[in-house]
Design a protein around this motif. Structure first.
Motif, mmCIF file in Angstrom:
data_model
loop_
_atom_site.group_PDB
_atom_site.id
_atom_site.type_symbol
_atom_site.label_atom_id
_atom_site.label_comp_id
_atom_site.label_asym_id
_atom_site.label_seq_id
_atom_site.Cartn_x
_atom_site.Cartn_y
_atom_site.Cartn_z
ATOM 1 N N ASP A 275 5.394 5.141 5.339
ATOM 2 C CA ASP A 275 6.329 4.244 6.045
ATOM 3 C C ASP A 275 6.656 2.994 5.221
ATOM 4 O O ASP A 275 7.604 2.287 5.534
ATOM 5 C CB ASP A 275 5.820 3.881 7.458
ATOM 6 C CG ASP A 275 4.397 3.356 7.479
ATOM 7 O OD1 ASP A 275 3.551 3.850 6.706
ATOM 8 O OD2 ASP A 275 4.111 2.441 8.280
ATOM 9 N N HIS A 276 5.904 2.734 4.160
ATOM 10 C CA HIS A 276 6.129 1.545 3.318
ATOM 11 C C HIS A 276 6.807 1.875 1.978
ATOM 12 O O HIS A 276 7.208 0.975 1.260
ATOM 13 C CB HIS A 276 4.799 0.815 3.073
ATOM 14 C CG HIS A 276 4.201 0.317 4.351
ATOM 15 N ND1 HIS A 276 4.185 -1.015 4.705
ATOM 16 C CD2 HIS A 276 3.653 0.999 5.397
ATOM 17 C CE1 HIS A 276 3.630 -1.134 5.901
ATOM 18 N NE2 HIS A 276 3.303 0.076 6.338
ATOM 19 N N HIS B 8 5.843 -3.759 12.976
ATOM 20 C CA HIS B 8 5.108 -2.492 12.822
ATOM 21 C C HIS B 8 4.638 -1.926 14.171
ATOM 22 O O HIS B 8 3.618 -1.250 14.264
ATOM 23 C CB HIS B 8 3.901 -2.711 11.886
ATOM 24 C CG HIS B 8 3.442 -1.463 11.174
ATOM 25 N ND1 HIS B 8 2.532 -0.582 11.726
ATOM 26 C CD2 HIS B 8 3.739 -0.969 9.957
ATOM 27 C CE1 HIS B 8 2.293 0.400 10.870
ATOM 28 N NE2 HIS B 8 3.029 0.196 9.779
ATOM 29 N N HIS C 269 0.857 -1.195 0.000
ATOM 30 C CA HIS C 269 0.000 0.000 0.000
ATOM 31 C C HIS C 269 0.889 1.239 0.000
ATOM 32 O O HIS C 269 2.085 1.154 0.276
ATOM 33 C CB HIS C 269 -1.004 -0.020 1.157
ATOM 34 C CG HIS C 269 -0.425 0.137 2.541
ATOM 35 N ND1 HIS C 269 0.461 -0.753 3.104
ATOM 36 C CD2 HIS C 269 -0.645 1.089 3.492
ATOM 37 C CE1 HIS C 269 0.751 -0.353 4.335
ATOM 38 N NE2 HIS C 269 0.106 0.762 4.586
ATOM 39 N N ASP D 116 -0.474 -3.754 6.845
ATOM 40 C CA ASP D 116 -1.170 -2.970 7.875
ATOM 41 C C ASP D 116 -2.650 -3.312 7.816
ATOM 42 O O ASP D 116 -3.276 -3.205 6.755
ATOM 43 C CB ASP D 116 -1.000 -1.466 7.610
ATOM 44 C CG ASP D 116 0.415 -0.979 7.826
ATOM 45 O OD1 ASP D 116 1.311 -1.822 8.049
ATOM 46 O OD2 ASP D 116 0.627 0.246 7.771
#
Ligand SMILES: [Zn+2]
Ligand SMILES: [Zn+2]
Length: 258
Positions: free
Chosen positions: A61-62, A226, A57, A163
């Motif tokens: 943060d990814h 995470h 996604h 997530d």
């Protein structure tokens, strides 16, 4: 299968610490799942090998250092970096990141060898190949279009939740696989922050425990990832209090083999 959660935080001497601010898993030194710290934490050898990146996604943060990774390699790429994502995630990356404002639209740029980046749209619920791996993506319950992944190398199988908050489809796909060796599952917020976890669609240890009851497999490693750095110890204590066999916290920088 060897899986490493890349470090994303460094102390004043430059040594990696265990706090996780960005998400990037490296599988068998060659395939990345998400790209938060991809430009920061790969060795020179790994940087040479990784050309396949699955993006679950578009949250920062990814993908934070994905543009920098391609920028670094730009001149030397003999084949394009392949970005595997659902079409809706590709559209968001093109609109919001690789849009000539935040960063160049690398999908339109070439070096002397050819294109430097290409998108590979992935299906949901249907297996596809990424190098030697067979991957199934499944929609999870997050605030933007997001997929969890079930990844197999033919010998072992590892599931990545990405997530999510409480969800059903991910668990039914995981339960349909004959054997799962490891589950890498998010546990972002402590139980006291259940409201924020719900609006941002993340697990707390309590909601994770409820969802783990949907899991039919036994004996697998369950590793939490995470965890928000500000609440890390609190979340770890709450996870330990669940007393779930083989539930632990994934250490960044360590290579796990299944
Ligand atoms: Zn997210
Ligand atoms: Zn995230």
């Amino acid at each position: 299968m060897r899986v490493q959660l890349l470090p994303s935080t460094f102390d004043s001497q430059g040594h990696a610490t265990l706090e996780q601010r960005l998400t990037c898993f490296l599988i068998d030194e060659s395939v990345a799942v998400d790209a938060g710290s991809i430009a920061l934490a790969l060795t020179t050898e790994q940087r040479r090998k990784v050309r396949d990146i699955i993006v679950t996604h578009p949250h920062m943060d990814h993908i934070a250092s994905l543009p920098i990774f391609i920028d670094d390699l730009f001149e030397t790429l003999k084949k394009p970096v392949r970005i595997y994502a659902t079409q809706e995630v590709i559209d968001l990356l093109e609109r919001d990141i690789f849009n000539w404002n935040v960063y160049p639209r690398f999908s339109e740029l070439k070096n002397e060898f050819g294109p430097v980046m290409e998108y590979v749209p992935i299906p949901k619920g249907e297996a596809f190949k990424v190098r030697h791996l067979t991957v199934t993506a499944v929609a999870v319950n997050h605030i933007v279009p997001t997929v969890g992944l079930v990844v197999s190398d033919g010998k072992s199988t590892v599931a990545f939740s990405s997530d999510t908050s409480e969800t059903d489809e991910f668990w039914s796909v995981v339960n349909r696989v004959p054997r799962i060796d490891a589950l890498l599952i998010e546990a972002s917020f402590p139980n006291s922050m259940a409201n924020l976890a719900e609006v941002s669609r993340h697990y707390t240890p309590a909601s994770l425990e409820r969802d783990l009851r949907k899991l039919n497999h036994n004996g697998l490693d369950i590793l939490a990832v995470h965890i928000k750095p500000a609440y890390r110890q609190m979340v770890i204590d709450e996870l330990e209090a669940l007393n779930i066999p083989k539930l632990g916290v994934m250490e960044s920088g360590r290579t796990y083999s299944w």
